[in-house]
Design an enzyme around this catalytic site. Structure first.
Site, PDB file in Angstrom:
ATOM      1  N   GLU A  43      37.824 102.717 124.743  1.00 45.38           N
ATOM      2  CA  GLU A  43      38.351 101.901 123.931  1.00 45.38           C
ATOM      3  C   GLU A  43      39.194 102.741 122.918  1.00 45.38           C
ATOM      4  O   GLU A  43      38.848 103.872 122.497  1.00 45.38           O
ATOM      5  CB  GLU A  43      37.250 101.320 122.860  1.00 45.38           C
ATOM      6  N   ARG A  47      43.530 102.463 114.692  1.00 43.37           N
ATOM      7  CA  ARG A  47      43.377 102.848 113.478  1.00 43.37           C
ATOM      8  C   ARG A  47      44.839 103.911 113.138  1.00 43.37           C
ATOM      9  O   ARG A  47      44.679 104.481 112.092  1.00 43.37           O
ATOM     10  CB  ARG A  47      42.174 103.723 113.464  1.00 43.37           C
ATOM     11  N   THR A  71      39.090  97.914 116.742  1.00 45.13           N
ATOM     12  CA  THR A  71      39.456  97.733 115.595  1.00 45.13           C
ATOM     13  C   THR A  71      40.415  96.623 115.267  1.00 45.13           C
ATOM     14  O   THR A  71      41.206  96.858 114.542  1.00 45.13           O
ATOM     15  CB  THR A  71      39.585  99.178 114.791  1.00 45.13           C
ATOM     16  N   LYS A 131      28.965  93.346 120.081  1.00 46.84           N
ATOM     17  CA  LYS A 131      29.166  94.694 119.541  1.00 46.84           C
ATOM     18  C   LYS A 131      28.051  95.026 118.373  1.00 46.84           C
ATOM     19  O   LYS A 131      28.457  94.236 117.278  1.00 46.84           O
ATOM     20  CB  LYS A 131      30.481  95.186 119.323  1.00 46.84           C
TER      21      LYS A 131
END
Length: 216
Positions: A43, A47, A71, A131
């Site tokens: 992943e 960010r 994210t 998650k």
């Protein structure tokens, strides 16, 4: 057959590396180091300004790797991730708008939850692979044990707070398919181009996971 989130997590077991890539020029070498350590799924978190470029670079260089974009907190990011070549997407939480964006993008989606109410909300949207974020050591292990009873058939990928010291405790839980980990490729090793060390960290995680039974 369309790729499902359940299949992604099974292939990721035991650990899905969670990557923060500042320098897109290092993305391919980083992915090569992880693949050499047995990683099949990773992943890339959105960010950094060039994270989507990193997703594209890795996806193009390693078609046999499953590359996710993580994210995601804005709806427009889902289509951007798909267009960059992401195979799946991950969010730290779950809202109706994010779930709709994932549906529109047509990508397997791993939404984040923390409480039983959030699990129920994700279930209402049709998600059964979730998650758990953040995963705070023993407290989260206890929570996952508690969630197993009322939420039969739900599988979790705990992320945020997983370390080599508590990895086995999470992986032994029958409702945990895999975990997400940042320690396998920390920023200092990426910047140092310490690919052999990253490969070794990935290999150690794979070996530990191989000694444990898969969830049933």
């Amino acid at each position: 057959m369309a790729l499902t989130m359940e299949a992604v997590l099974q292939r990721a077991r035991p650990v899905m590396p969670v990557l923060v890539i500042e320098d897109v020029g290092l993305a391919v070498d980083l992915a090569a180091a992880l693949q050499a350590g047995g990683v099949q799924v990773l992943e890339v978190t959105l960010r950094t300004h060039r994270a989507l470029e990193a997703v594209s670079a890795i996806s193009e260089a390693f078609p046999d790797l499953l590359v996710g974009a993580g994210t995601l907190i804005h709806t427009e990011q889902f289509l951007e991730a798909r267009d960059a070549g992401a195979h799946f997407v991950v969010s730290p939480g779950c809202t109706q708008r994010l779930a709709a964006a994932a549906e529109d993008a047509g990508l397997p989606y791993l939404p984040g939850v923390m409480t039983p109410s959030e699990v129920l909300q994700a279930l209402e949207y049709g998600y059964r692979s979730l998650k758990l974020f953040p995963a705070n050591g023993n407290a989260s292990v206890k929570m996952l044990k508690s969630l197993k009873g009322p939420f039969t058939g739900i599988r979790f990928c705990p992320t945020g707070g997983i370390t080599p010291d508590n990895l086995a405790g999470f992986l032994r839980l029958p409702n945990v398919t895999c975990v997400g980990g940042t320690w396998i490729a920390p920023d200092n090793l990426i910047r140092a181009r310490a690919w052999d060390q990253i490969t070794q960290l990935a290999r150690e995680a794979q070996l530990l996971g191989g000694d444990l039974e898969r969830p049933t």
